[in-house]
Write a protein that holds these residues in place. Structure first.
Motif, PDB file in Angstrom:
ATOM      1  N   LEU A  56      -7.665  13.018  17.968  1.00 16.98           N
ATOM      2  CA  LEU A  56      -8.634  12.131  18.450  1.00 16.98           C
ATOM      3  C   LEU A  56      -8.586  12.402  20.156  1.00 16.98           C
ATOM      4  CD1 LEU A  56     -11.008  10.055  18.403  1.00 16.98           C
ATOM      5  CD2 LEU A  56      -9.170   8.238  18.345  1.00 16.98           C
ATOM      6  N   ARG A  57      -9.706  12.894  20.785  1.00 18.55           N
ATOM      7  CA  ARG A  57      -9.650  12.914  22.189  1.00 18.55           C
ATOM      8  C   ARG A  57      -9.969  11.769  22.891  1.00 18.55           C
ATOM      9  NH1 ARG A  57      -9.720  17.789  24.818  1.00 18.55           N
ATOM     10  NH2 ARG A  57     -11.540  17.107  26.096  1.00 18.55           N
ATOM     11  N   VAL A  58      -9.343  10.899  23.642  1.00 17.92           N
ATOM     12  CA  VAL A  58      -9.685   9.672  24.434  1.00 17.92           C
ATOM     13  C   VAL A  58      -9.590   9.771  25.785  1.00 17.92           C
ATOM     14  CG1 VAL A  58      -9.151   8.294  21.938  1.00 17.92           C
ATOM     15  CG2 VAL A  58      -7.327   8.900  24.007  1.00 17.92           C
ATOM     16  N   TRP A  59     -10.143   8.688  26.305  1.00 17.50           N
ATOM     17  CA  TRP A  59      -9.995   8.694  27.913  1.00 17.50           C
ATOM     18  C   TRP A  59      -9.126   7.318  28.456  1.00 17.50           C
ATOM     19  CZ3 TRP A  59     -11.858  11.615  32.039  1.00 17.50           C
ATOM     20  CH2 TRP A  59     -12.692  12.730  31.316  1.00 17.50           C
ATOM     21  N   PRO A  60      -7.870   7.506  28.922  1.00 11.82           N
ATOM     22  CA  PRO A  60      -7.304   6.032  29.556  1.00 11.82           C
ATOM     23  C   PRO A  60      -7.899   5.752  30.621  1.00 11.82           C
ATOM     24  CG  PRO A  60      -5.610   8.279  28.736  1.00 11.82           C
ATOM     25  CD  PRO A  60      -7.278   8.574  28.816  1.00 11.82           C
ATOM     26  N   PRO A  61      -7.618   4.291  30.993  1.00  6.52           N
ATOM     27  CA  PRO A  61      -8.396   3.959  32.173  1.00  6.52           C
ATOM     28  C   PRO A  61      -8.106   4.868  33.386  1.00  6.52           C
ATOM     29  CG  PRO A  61      -7.359   2.288  30.610  1.00  6.52           C
ATOM     30  CD  PRO A  61      -6.832   3.815  30.181  1.00  6.52           C
ATOM     31  N   GLY A  62      -9.137   5.153  34.017  1.00 12.49           N
ATOM     32  CA  GLY A  62      -8.794   5.725  35.449  1.00 12.49           C
ATOM     33  C   GLY A  62      -8.450   7.251  35.227  1.00 12.49           C
ATOM     34  N   ALA A  63      -8.273   7.828  34.206  1.00 11.15           N
ATOM     35  CA  ALA A  63      -7.973   9.089  34.054  1.00 11.15           C
ATOM     36  C   ALA A  63      -9.137  10.158  34.382  1.00 11.15           C
ATOM     37  CB  ALA A  63      -7.644   9.230  32.373  1.00 11.15           C
ATOM     38  N   GLN A  64      -8.406  11.324  34.902  1.00 10.99           N
ATOM     39  CA  GLN A  64      -9.548  12.366  35.473  1.00 10.99           C
ATOM     40  C   GLN A  64      -9.970  13.192  34.049  1.00 10.99           C
ATOM     41  OE1 GLN A  64     -10.650  12.229  38.313  1.00 10.99           O
ATOM     42  NE2 GLN A  64      -9.475  10.315  38.553  1.00 10.99           N
ATOM     43  N   GLU A  65      -9.289  13.218  33.123  1.00 10.51           N
ATOM     44  CA  GLU A  65      -9.314  14.026  32.041  1.00 10.51           C
ATOM     45  C   GLU A  65      -8.925  13.433  30.679  1.00 10.51           C
ATOM     46  OE1 GLU A  65      -5.274  16.939  32.076  1.00 10.51           O
ATOM     47  OE2 GLU A  65      -7.219  17.694  33.089  1.00 10.51           O
ATOM     48  N   PRO A  66      -9.433  13.597  29.408  1.00 11.77           N
ATOM     49  CA  PRO A  66      -8.994  13.071  28.368  1.00 11.77           C
ATOM     50  C   PRO A  66      -7.645  13.507  27.858  1.00 11.77           C
ATOM     51  CG  PRO A  66     -10.527  14.876  27.796  1.00 11.77           C
ATOM     52  CD  PRO A  66     -10.493  14.809  29.403  1.00 11.77           C
ATOM     53  N   CYS A  67      -6.961  12.879  26.985  1.00 14.94           N
ATOM     54  CA  CYS A  67      -5.757  13.143  26.326  1.00 14.94           C
ATOM     55  C   CYS A  67      -6.064  13.139  24.689  1.00 14.94           C
ATOM     56  CB  CYS A  67      -4.644  12.131  26.578  1.00 14.94           C
ATOM     57  SG  CYS A  67      -4.902  10.541  25.929  1.00 14.94           S
ATOM     58  N   THR A  68      -5.085  13.668  24.026  1.00 10.41           N
ATOM     59  CA  THR A  68      -5.260  14.012  22.508  1.00 10.41           C
ATOM     60  C   THR A  68      -4.272  12.948  21.993  1.00 10.41           C
ATOM     61  OG1 THR A  68      -6.132  16.259  22.787  1.00 10.41           O
ATOM     62  CG2 THR A  68      -5.317  15.331  20.662  1.00 10.41           C
ATOM     63  N   VAL A  69      -4.522  12.127  20.779  1.00 15.71           N
ATOM     64  CA  VAL A  69      -3.694  11.561  20.063  1.00 15.71           C
ATOM     65  C   VAL A  69      -3.906  11.760  18.781  1.00 15.71           C
ATOM     66  CG1 VAL A  69      -5.028   9.564  20.295  1.00 15.71           C
ATOM     67  CG2 VAL A  69      -2.898   9.155  19.664  1.00 15.71           C
ATOM     68  N   ARG A  70      -2.747  11.870  17.756  1.00 17.05           N
ATOM     69  CA  ARG A  70      -2.902  11.893  16.468  1.00 17.05           C
ATOM     70  C   ARG A  70      -2.239  10.682  15.633  1.00 17.05           C
ATOM     71  NH1 ARG A  70      -3.593  16.739  13.277  1.00 17.05           N
ATOM     72  NH2 ARG A  70      -2.942  17.790  14.995  1.00 17.05           N
ATOM     73  N   PRO A  71      -3.074   9.546  15.207  1.00 22.82           N
ATOM     74  CA  PRO A  71      -2.524   8.317  14.783  1.00 22.82           C
ATOM     75  C   PRO A  71      -2.167   8.755  13.429  1.00 22.82           C
ATOM     76  CG  PRO A  71      -4.981   8.223  14.816  1.00 22.82           C
ATOM     77  CD  PRO A  71      -4.617   9.503  15.592  1.00 22.82           C
ATOM     78  N   ALA A  72      -1.238   8.025  12.744  1.00 24.29           N
ATOM     79  CA  ALA A  72      -0.648   7.968  11.529  1.00 24.29           C
ATOM     80  C   ALA A  72      -1.377   7.054  10.765  1.00 24.29           C
ATOM     81  CB  ALA A  72       0.928   7.733  11.487  1.00 24.29           C
ATOM     82  N   GLN A  73      -1.801   5.735  11.484  1.00 19.15           N
ATOM     83  CA  GLN A  73      -2.696   4.699  10.681  1.00 19.15           C
ATOM     84  C   GLN A  73      -3.544   4.493  11.634  1.00 19.15           C
ATOM     85  OE1 GLN A  73       0.023   1.619   9.166  1.00 19.15           O
ATOM     86  NE2 GLN A  73       1.695   2.852   9.699  1.00 19.15           N
ATOM     87  N   VAL A  74      -4.773   3.943  11.236  1.00 14.99           N
ATOM     88  CA  VAL A  74      -6.090   3.261  11.880  1.00 14.99           C
ATOM     89  C   VAL A  74      -6.317   1.965  11.446  1.00 14.99           C
ATOM     90  CG1 VAL A  74      -8.160   3.850  12.822  1.00 14.99           C
ATOM     91  CG2 VAL A  74      -6.655   5.777  12.598  1.00 14.99           C
ATOM     92  N   GLU A  75      -6.545   0.982  12.279  1.00 11.63           N
ATOM     93  CA  GLU A  75      -6.810  -0.262  11.681  1.00 11.63           C
ATOM     94  C   GLU A  75      -7.971  -0.771  12.554  1.00 11.63           C
ATOM     95  OE1 GLU A  75      -3.891  -2.934  12.449  1.00 11.63           O
ATOM     96  OE2 GLU A  75      -2.521  -2.404  10.746  1.00 11.63           O
ATOM     97  N   PRO A  76      -9.177  -1.078  11.728  1.00  7.23           N
ATOM     98  CA  PRO A  76     -10.136  -1.484  12.464  1.00  7.23           C
ATOM     99  C   PRO A  76      -9.866  -2.958  13.057  1.00  7.23           C
ATOM    100  CG  PRO A  76     -10.614  -1.854  10.238  1.00  7.23           C
ATOM    101  CD  PRO A  76      -9.424  -1.003  10.332  1.00  7.23           C
ATOM    102  N   LEU A  77     -10.510  -3.218  14.182  1.00  8.64           N
ATOM    103  CA  LEU A  77     -10.089  -4.822  14.672  1.00  8.64           C
ATOM    104  C   LEU A  77     -10.978  -5.823  14.538  1.00  8.64           C
ATOM    105  CD1 LEU A  77      -8.443  -3.505  18.304  1.00  8.64           C
ATOM    106  CD2 LEU A  77      -7.227  -4.206  15.982  1.00  8.64           C
ATOM    107  N   LEU A  78     -12.324  -5.352  14.669  1.00  5.28           N
ATOM    108  CA  LEU A  78     -13.269  -6.671  14.838  1.00  5.28           C
ATOM    109  C   LEU A  78     -13.811  -6.852  12.974  1.00  5.28           C
ATOM    110  CD1 LEU A  78     -15.114  -5.399  17.741  1.00  5.28           C
ATOM    111  CD2 LEU A  78     -13.528  -7.346  17.781  1.00  5.28           C
ATOM    112  N   ARG A  79     -13.787  -8.344  12.583  1.00  4.41           N
ATOM    113  CA  ARG A  79     -14.145  -8.429  11.415  1.00  4.41           C
ATOM    114  C   ARG A  79     -15.580  -9.158  11.431  1.00  4.41           C
ATOM    115  NH1 ARG A  79      -9.460  -9.484   8.168  1.00  4.41           N
ATOM    116  NH2 ARG A  79     -10.758 -10.037   6.326  1.00  4.41           N
TER     117      ARG A  79
END
Length: 609
Positions: free
Chosen positions: A523-546
């Protein structure tokens, strides 16, 4: 929509617990024909409180109560009419009378969840006029609750899992509502109990409390015990014979129910009476220890096992005092007699929950020997004292020295249970003092905290905000001179990314229409204030809003306060040591999806909407 029949909900917040500009904006929307435009707001905070790296979401249950009961009464509308321009169209006030939250939908972080800056605690959608009116009360209900829960969680992290924490700040709270909120959400944040009785009645918070210095100092030691035959008298221990010999306690037998003397046992002075109790035990004979009708009746206590005659607890404590003073190297006249009388009185009222407050006069010359005398007297009858409390001085050092005395006395008098009598402390305990009391080798078992938990002195406000993010399905963004106060546009979803070991990696915000992140996929994401995105590969994903409310209807039962408390403790355990650290912690990342970042860039570059 019919209001929920919930007195607590109606008391927690009312529609006019709001800022006037919500009503003036409502009039503006109505005049512009936009009252029913579909709109969405988000409630969030910008910085973690207390210089930490996390917060706990709280207040959702109060918000749901408020929304389900939301309705402007005639008196509310009449007051608004008195503060709005006198030429306001009466049709506007008729519109207000018809308002409820039957078209409002709420998504939320469950109570007790970890919350981080920018991640919505609530997403509120519905008619523009209505959801605008909800801003101030929702902020009021969520912000302080979350602040107190977070403050309590920090104190729990400092104390560790073994110390018992008692919230006792009602008298220091910012008014009755603040006191009830603090007691409720300090429990959610990890405290074990509260002194607030109303929080126990309304919210199910475990309540605890014993006695204050006023109780101790009110006794002089020369008090006259109450007449046991008065209807308002304290229990008088009597020995029973007859059909129900197990009955050994009679409460306030009125004089007219006592027959003339039947007999008197020679040499014992024990007078026997026949008592007509109006109960199914005719012929019950009660034996009283003399002098029954004088002002010097002994204060009797039956053994814990319920067998055998009552015992004069004050006399037995006096006997034990001589042994205790000899053991401690004190004169028997040194301990204050009034304090001892107070301890005896409390022990008679609570023989199975006796606790001594030791510092009304002198801990070492009075409080401790008097406590030991009464506790040992109770112990001889099969009861065990439940603790002592200190409210002044060097609490850590005194607790260590008291524990030594308990151990020595336990060995001297062969009562092993005395070694482990809990020691409770209180007295303006803050984070620094708590850390000292929680250190290794501390003998403190219970810690009472008031001002520092309910007033949140390090940061008295969460800084929560409630911002418009979409109208009519179109994103809205606040552009200001202060980049920190810019908002994130559009209806959004939020996810928590975890590593293979269950550790928290980051939270990601994305547009609601985007596909959810998938475990094991990059997953390509943008950290706050970053000039370019980074890549992360999560082992688990949890939806937060119910989904909590949909069109004003509760989607699922809300968890109990105890369940939310358990979730809070589980959530805190998932934090890494670097994020759990209370001083200079590592900051947890909240990142944006590529599409959300592109929308932000587009709105920043274009003209203000």
């Amino acid at each position: 929509m019919a209001a929920e029949q919930d007195p607590e909900g109606r008391a927690a917040a009312r529609p006019l617990l709001t800022d006037l500009y919500q009503a003036t904006m409502a009039l503006g929307y109505w005049r512009a024909g936009r009252a029913r435009d579909a709109a969405e707001f988000e409630l969030f905070f910008r910085r973690c409180p207390f210089g930490g790296s996390f917060a706990l979401a709280a207040g959702l249950r109060d918000c749901v109560r408020f929304l389900r009961a939301f309705r402007l009464r005639d008196a509310d509308v009449q007051f608004l009419a008195s503060v709005l321009p006198p030429d306001t169209d009466p049709a506007f006030f008729e519109h207000l009378r018809a308002l409820d939250c039957s078209e409002v939908t709420v998504r939320a972080l469950p109570e007790g969840s970890l919350a981080f800056p920018g991640v919505p605690l609530l997403q509120v959608s519905g008619p523009l006029l209505v959801v605008q009116l909800l801003e101030t009360p929702l902020l009021c209900l969520v912000s302080y609750a979350s602040l107190v829960a977070t403050n309590a969680a920090r104190l729990r992290l400092i104390a560790g899992p073994e110390k018992r924490l008692l919230e006792m700040g009602l008298r220091r709270a910012q008014g009755p509502d603040g006191g009830l909120t603090a007691s409720t959400y300090s429990y959610l944040g990890g405290f074990d109990s509260s002194s607030n009785v109303l929080a126990g009645q309304l919210r199910g918070v475990p309540v605890a409390g014993t006695l204050a210095h006023s109780f101790v100092t009110s006794f002089s030691g020369s008090e006259v015990p109450p007449d046991p035959v008065s209807p308002s008298s304290q229990p008088c221990c009597l020995q029973a014979t007859g059909p129900k010999p197990a009955l050994a306690l009679a409460r306030g037998v009125p004089p007219r129910q006592v027959t003339p003397v039947l007999s008197q046992e020679a040499g014992t002075g024990c007078i026997t009476f026949a008592v007509k109790l109006g109960c199914p035990w005719p012929g019950l004979i009660l034996h009283s220890w003399p002098p029954f009708f004088t002002d010097s009746v002994p204060q009797m206590l039956a053994p814990a096992a319920g067998e055998g005659p009552g015992v004069d607890l004050a006399a037995k404590a006096q006997v034990w005092l001589e042994h205790v003073c000899a053991h401690l190297g004190l004169g028997v006249q040194e301990p204050h007699p009034g304090e001892r009388a107070a301890f005896v009185a409390y022990a008679l009222a609570f023989p199975r929950a006796f606790q001594g407050l030791l510092d009304s006069y002198s801990v070492w010359r009075s409080g401790l020997p008097n406590f030991l005398a009464v506790a040992l007297a109770l112990g001889e009858l099969g009861y065990r004292a439940v603790g002592v409390r200190l409210d002044s001085g060097d609490l850590l050092q005194q607790a260590q020295e008291i524990r030594k005395v308990f151990r020595a006395a336990a060995a001297q008098f062969q009562v092993p249970w005395l070694e482990s009598v809990p020691i409770a402390v209180s007295n303006n305990i803050d984070e620094e003092a708590l850390a000292r009391l929680a250190q290794e080798g501390s003998e403190v078992n219970v810690i009472g905290i008031g001002t520092s938990v309910v007033t949140c002195p390090q940061q008295p406000s969460l800084g929560g905000v409630y911002k418009l993010v979409a109208v009519g399905g179109q994103p809205r963004m606040k552009l200001t001179e202060d980049p920190e106060k810019q908002t994130l546009p559009g209806s959004k979803a939020a996810f928590r990314l975890l590593g293979s070991d269950g550790s928290l990696l980051m939270d990601v915000l994305q547009l609601a229409e985007e596909p959810a992140p998938q475990a094991g996929q990059e997953l390509r994401v943008w950290p706050p204030g970053a000039q370019e995105p980074c890549t992360v590969r999560p082992a688990q994903v949890e939806p937060l809003l119910r989904l909590c409310l949909q069109q004003g209807q509760l989607c699922e039962p809300l968890p109990s306060l105890a369940e939310s408390r358990a979730l809070a403790q589980l959530s805190l355990s998932q934090l890494s040591p670097e994020h759990r650290r209370l001083r200079s912690p590592a900051q947890y990342q909240v990142v944006l999806s590529e599409r959300l970042q592109a929308l932000v860039n587009s709105l920043r570059a274009g003209p203000s909407p």
